[in-house]
Scaffold this motif. Structure first.
Motif, PDB file in Angstrom:
ATOM      1  N   LEU A  58       7.349   0.168 -21.050  1.00  0.00           N
ATOM      2  CA  LEU A  58       6.487   1.190 -20.468  1.00  0.00           C
ATOM      3  C   LEU A  58       6.837   1.458 -19.015  1.00  0.00           C
ATOM      4  N   GLU A  59       6.669   2.709 -18.621  1.00  0.00           N
ATOM      5  CA  GLU A  59       6.754   3.075 -17.209  1.00  0.00           C
ATOM      6  C   GLU A  59       5.396   3.493 -16.671  1.00  0.00           C
ATOM      7  N   ALA A  85      -1.672 -10.331 -16.521  1.00  0.00           N
ATOM      8  CA  ALA A  85      -2.367  -9.121 -16.960  1.00  0.00           C
ATOM      9  C   ALA A  85      -2.563  -8.163 -15.798  1.00  0.00           C
ATOM     10  N   SER A  86      -2.896  -8.691 -14.621  1.00  0.00           N
ATOM     11  CA  SER A  86      -3.076  -7.859 -13.432  1.00  0.00           C
ATOM     12  C   SER A  86      -1.796  -7.098 -13.097  1.00  0.00           C
ATOM     13  N   LYS A  87      -0.681  -7.786 -13.170  1.00  0.00           N
ATOM     14  CA  LYS A  87       0.597  -7.144 -12.867  1.00  0.00           C
ATOM     15  C   LYS A  87       0.919  -6.038 -13.862  1.00  0.00           C
ATOM     16  N   ALA A  88       0.688  -6.301 -15.140  1.00  0.00           N
ATOM     17  CA  ALA A  88       0.955  -5.289 -16.162  1.00  0.00           C
ATOM     18  C   ALA A  88       0.071  -4.068 -15.972  1.00  0.00           C
ATOM     19  N   LEU A  89      -1.173  -4.298 -15.584  1.00  0.00           N
ATOM     20  CA  LEU A  89      -2.118  -3.191 -15.445  1.00  0.00           C
ATOM     21  C   LEU A  89      -1.812  -2.296 -14.249  1.00  0.00           C
ATOM     22  N   ARG A  90      -0.915  -2.706 -13.380  1.00  0.00           N
ATOM     23  CA  ARG A  90      -0.514  -1.819 -12.283  1.00  0.00           C
ATOM     24  C   ARG A  90       0.240  -0.594 -12.790  1.00  0.00           C
ATOM     25  N   LEU A  91       0.697  -0.652 -14.039  1.00  0.00           N
ATOM     26  CA  LEU A  91       1.338   0.507 -14.661  1.00  0.00           C
ATOM     27  C   LEU A  91       0.323   1.528 -15.137  1.00  0.00           C
ATOM     28  N   LEU A 139      -1.739  -3.996 -27.893  1.00  0.00           N
ATOM     29  CA  LEU A 139      -0.481  -3.255 -27.972  1.00  0.00           C
ATOM     30  C   LEU A 139       0.022  -2.899 -26.585  1.00  0.00           C
ATOM     31  N   PHE A 140      -0.857  -2.492 -25.688  1.00  0.00           N
ATOM     32  CA  PHE A 140      -0.428  -2.194 -24.317  1.00  0.00           C
ATOM     33  C   PHE A 140       0.243  -3.397 -23.675  1.00  0.00           C
ATOM     34  N   PHE A 141      -0.399  -4.554 -23.742  1.00  0.00           N
ATOM     35  CA  PHE A 141       0.164  -5.730 -23.089  1.00  0.00           C
ATOM     36  C   PHE A 141       1.471  -6.156 -23.735  1.00  0.00           C
ATOM     37  N   ALA A 142       1.573  -5.999 -25.056  1.00  0.00           N
ATOM     38  CA  ALA A 142       2.813  -6.361 -25.735  1.00  0.00           C
ATOM     39  C   ALA A 142       3.953  -5.424 -25.333  1.00  0.00           C
TER      40      ALA A 142
END
Length: 284
Positions: free
Chosen positions: A66-67, A167-173, A56-59
């Motif tokens: 998300l911010e 995934a790495s880029k998304a996890l910077r949030l 769900l987070f990645f989606a």
């Protein structure tokens, strides 16, 4: 090793952020049901205290919804893997290139002491065992030792470069925490969104699979989770939960919540014919 996923994950265009680990109970198939109950954009912080595969987070990240996020889990290996994917994906891929999908190598890696490895080495070991172990299971014994057998799937590859970088880029949030679910939610406030996807209450004694951590997740934890959800609701946070359709779950969430049935496909069973559709609950 070439950075390509196996055929079951091929065919996806581009490289949107997506789970980089297989996880029993992952919510990718239920995303339409979850999105139907969520706002198009999260105005506050998104919390996921049982992050697991993070579907769900990645989606949500892929949708630009998300911010800021707080992702947590009691599983230290999982949290470390997330940290390394976020902070040093290139080093992780270089370490994964040193592994091969072969039975003897798998058991050598499984027998390694995590404490003797570097952070990158531990994360690579976690992803390798997840990809090459049986059915993508993550299971530990009472001493915390990973004990899933080899998957014997010669077509299984370890990663796809574009996917890990996405995934790495998304996890910077995200802020990543190795904490209990209550501690993960200590700062939740009005306007935040909290999604709980705990180890499910078993539908039968034989299906009692809760060994994601050596501590397990039993009745007392399920009650504590329900009580936390009620407190967060009173704070003005939006709360969404997933769980099995076991009578205990219906009883726990009978007051103060709306329980809705959704269909999900059972992915783990030693008999393929029994991997059928089951009823789960989305609770809000």
């Amino acid at each position: 090793m070439a950075g390509l996923l196996d055929s079951e994950e091929a065919g996806h265009g581009g490289a949107p952020p997506a789970p980089f680990m297989k996880w029993v109970g992952g919510k990718r198939q239920l995303l339409p049901e979850l999105f139907a109950r969520l706002p198009k954009r999260v105005g506050g912080t998104y919390y996921e205290p049982f992050v697991g595969g993070g579907a769900l987070f990645f989606a949500l990240a892929a949708r630009g919804a998300l911010e800021r996020a707080v992702l947590a889990d009691r599983n230290p290996e999982l949290v470390e893997a997330y940290q390394v994917v976020r902070d040093d994906p290139e080093a992780l891929m270089a370490a994964l290139d040193g592994h091969v999908n072969e039975k003897e190598h798998y058991y050598r890696v499984r027998a390694q002491e995590r404490g003797a490895l570097t952070l990158i080495g531990r994360a690579a070991r976690t992803l390798y065992l997840n990809r090459c172990g049986f059915n993508g299971l993550y299971r530990v014994n009472s001493k915390g030792g990973f004990n899933v057998p080899f998957g014997d799937n010669p077509g299984k590859r370890l990663y796809r470069r574009e996917w890990l970088l996405a995934a790495s880029k998304a996890l910077r949030l995200a802020e990543l925490r190795h904490v209990d679910f209550e501690e993960a939610c200590a700062e939740v406030k009005r306007g935040d969104l909290v999604y709980f996807d705990p180890p499910y209450v078993p539908l039968s004694v034989s299906s009692a699979f809760t060994s994601y951590t050596s501590e397990g997740f039993g009745y007392e934890e399920q009650v504590r989770l329900r009580d936390l959800a009620l407190r967060l609701k009173k704070r003005g946070a939006q709360v969404l939960l997933s769980n099995s359709s076991a009578p205990l779950v219906r009883e726990l969430y009978a007051e103060g919540f709306v329980c809705e049935e959704v269909a999900a496909r059972r992915a783990v069973n030693s008999v393929a014919a029994k991997r059928g559709v089951v009823v789960e609950l989305v609770i809000r």
